[in-house]
Design an enzyme around this catalytic site. Structure first.
Site, PDB file in Angstrom:
ATOM      1  N   VAL A  73      35.739  -7.125 -40.413  1.00  0.00           N
ATOM      2  CA  VAL A  73      34.277  -7.242 -40.242  1.00  0.00           C
ATOM      3  C   VAL A  73      33.499  -6.529 -41.348  1.00  0.00           C
ATOM      4  O   VAL A  73      32.320  -6.798 -41.545  1.00  0.00           O
ATOM      5  CB  VAL A  73      33.796  -6.732 -38.852  1.00  0.00           C
ATOM      6  CG1 VAL A  73      34.345  -7.597 -37.731  1.00  0.00           C
ATOM      7  CG2 VAL A  73      34.123  -5.261 -38.647  1.00  0.00           C
TER       8      VAL A  73
ATOM      9  N   SER B 287      27.726   4.739 -28.955  1.00  0.00           N
ATOM     10  CA  SER B 287      28.581   5.760 -28.333  1.00  0.00           C
ATOM     11  C   SER B 287      27.702   6.896 -27.831  1.00  0.00           C
ATOM     12  O   SER B 287      26.618   7.142 -28.366  1.00  0.00           O
ATOM     13  CB  SER B 287      29.566   6.319 -29.373  1.00  0.00           C
ATOM     14  OG  SER B 287      30.147   7.519 -28.901  1.00  0.00           O
TER      15      SER B 287
ATOM     16  N   ALA C  81      26.719   9.278 -37.170  1.00  0.00           N
ATOM     17  CA  ALA C  81      25.648   8.662 -37.971  1.00  0.00           C
ATOM     18  C   ALA C  81      25.662   7.144 -37.772  1.00  0.00           C
ATOM     19  O   ALA C  81      24.609   6.516 -37.599  1.00  0.00           O
ATOM     20  CB  ALA C  81      25.824   8.996 -39.445  1.00  0.00           C
TER      21      ALA C  81
ATOM     22  N   ASN D 115      32.006  -5.164 -31.352  1.00  0.00           N
ATOM     23  CA  ASN D 115      32.739  -4.045 -30.742  1.00  0.00           C
ATOM     24  C   ASN D 115      33.659  -3.277 -31.709  1.00  0.00           C
ATOM     25  O   ASN D 115      33.995  -2.124 -31.457  1.00  0.00           O
ATOM     26  CB  ASN D 115      33.548  -4.613 -29.562  1.00  0.00           C
ATOM     27  CG  ASN D 115      34.593  -3.667 -29.025  1.00  0.00           C
ATOM     28  OD1 ASN D 115      34.268  -2.756 -28.259  1.00  0.00           O
ATOM     29  ND2 ASN D 115      35.847  -3.837 -29.439  1.00  0.00           N
TER      30      ASN D 115
ATOM     31  N   TYR E  55      30.917   9.243 -38.026  1.00  0.00           N
ATOM     32  CA  TYR E  55      30.933   8.351 -36.858  1.00  0.00           C
ATOM     33  C   TYR E  55      29.607   8.428 -36.085  1.00  0.00           C
ATOM     34  O   TYR E  55      29.029   7.407 -35.711  1.00  0.00           O
ATOM     35  CB  TYR E  55      32.112   8.752 -35.977  1.00  0.00           C
ATOM     36  CG  TYR E  55      32.333   7.912 -34.744  1.00  0.00           C
ATOM     37  CD1 TYR E  55      33.084   6.741 -34.810  1.00  0.00           C
ATOM     38  CD2 TYR E  55      31.828   8.302 -33.502  1.00  0.00           C
ATOM     39  CE1 TYR E  55      33.313   5.978 -33.662  1.00  0.00           C
ATOM     40  CE2 TYR E  55      32.048   7.554 -32.363  1.00  0.00           C
ATOM     41  CZ  TYR E  55      32.805   6.391 -32.442  1.00  0.00           C
ATOM     42  OH  TYR E  55      33.029   5.647 -31.314  1.00  0.00           O
TER      43      TYR E  55
END
Ligand code: CAA
Ligand code: NAI
Length: 245
Positions: free
Chosen positions: A62, A140, A155, A88, A153
């Site tokens: 992706v 998250s 950020a 996802n 992560y």
């Protein structure tokens, strides 16, 4: 059968939350395209077909815009116009700020932020033209509260919230709903790498007293993708057992 006949992409559908989501959506009647760079996505698609569902595996990174464009072409050729995008796929490369190198910073940006942008950017035009569609992005709890060791992560997961709210405004008037799910700590290969001591601490800070299971998040994706959520747009659904970091 809440998704009868609808075409859904699940990125990162080869494992963890994405695999559970692909299986659940197929049981709810969706025709599912699993976009993942891990070849085991083909086994997930085969297992769904064996259970009477419909799914294809499209090998896709992706973070690469050209991969994503080709994946959409193949998906629409095999399954028809895409109505649901579950954005996802995601990765971690944890480390304290002072120990985090630029490579690990960039890698997480490329997958968690650019990957979500790449997929939404190619899928949105068709949805807007048809005046119908749903995009759900993976954020998250860490994107809401931050977390020790997760500069890169957190950020990206905060950035996902910003993109979700922006797209809900841009696309809402074209009949496309955009929402995010912000899971707490969920038992998947991603959290297998987290030190036991820290997982115990997270469980202790969760009023429901347990880690999430992939199914908890798949069910949240299902709700947001279904007609039951037809007036839900620009929301960030926290599915974390009440955890506050
Ligand atoms: N809260 C409080 N203190 C923490 C902490 C936390 N979450 N994580 C680490 N610390 C503390 C340690 O207890 C340790 O304290 P002392 O020095 O007093 O003993 C100190 O920080 C240094 O820790 P390490 O010795 O482990 O240092 P390291 O450089 O080897 O590793 C780290 C640092 C990479 C951050 C490691 O601690 C780690 O992997 N932490 C877990 C990070 C995490 O929670 N990741 C979640 C991944 S799953 C996910 O991201 C899904 C999601 O969306 C929730
Ligand atoms: P996982 O690591 O178990 O599965 C992630 C899947 O994404 C794998 O199949 C992997 O091959 C795929 N993937 C990774 N990079 C890719 C890329 N560039 N292109 C295509 N596929 C790629 O992770 P998990 O736990 O299932 O996480 C799913 C999503 O949920 C992620 O976005 C994650 O950040 C998020 N999340 C997870 C939490 C957890 O505690 N497990 C908590 C909060 C959010």
């Amino acid at each position: 059968m809440r998704l009868q006949g609808r075409v859904a992409i699940v990125t990162g559908g080869a494992g963890g939350i994405g695999k559970e989501t692909a299986e659940l959506f197929a049981r709810e009647g969706a025709r599912v395209a699993i976009w993942d760079f891990d070849d085991s996505g083909s086994e997930v698609a085969a297992a769904i077909a064996k259970d009477g569902g419909q799914a294809i595996f499209v090998k896709t990174d992706v973070s690469r815009a050209e991969d994503v464009e080709q994946a959409l072409e193949k998906t629409e050729k095999d399954l028809g116009p895409v109505e649901i995008l579950i954005n996802n796929a995601g990765i971690t490369r944890d480390g304290f700020l002072t120990k985090m190198d630029l490579e690990n910073w960039q890698k997480v940006m490329d997958v968690n932020l650019t990957g979500i942008f790449n997929c939404a950017r190619v899928v949105a035009p068709g949805m807007m033209e048809r005046q119908s569609g749903v995009i759900i992005n993976s954020s998250s709890v860490v994107g809401v509260y931050g977390n020790v060791g997760q500069t890169n992560y957190s950020a990206t997961k905060s950035g996902v919230i910003g993109m979700t709210k922006t797209w809900s405004k841009e696309l809402g008037k074209k009949g496309v709903r955009v929402n995010a799910v912000a899971p707490g700590f969920v038992a998947t290969p991603m959290t297998d790498k987290v030190p036991e001591k820290i997982l115990d601490k997270m469980k202790g800070s969760t009023p429901l007293g347990r880690l999430g299971q992939p199914r908890d998040i798949a069910q949240a994706y299902l709700y947001l993708a279904s007609e039951e959520a037809s007036f839900v747009n620009g929301a960030v659904l926290q599915v974390d057992g009440g955890l506050v970091l």
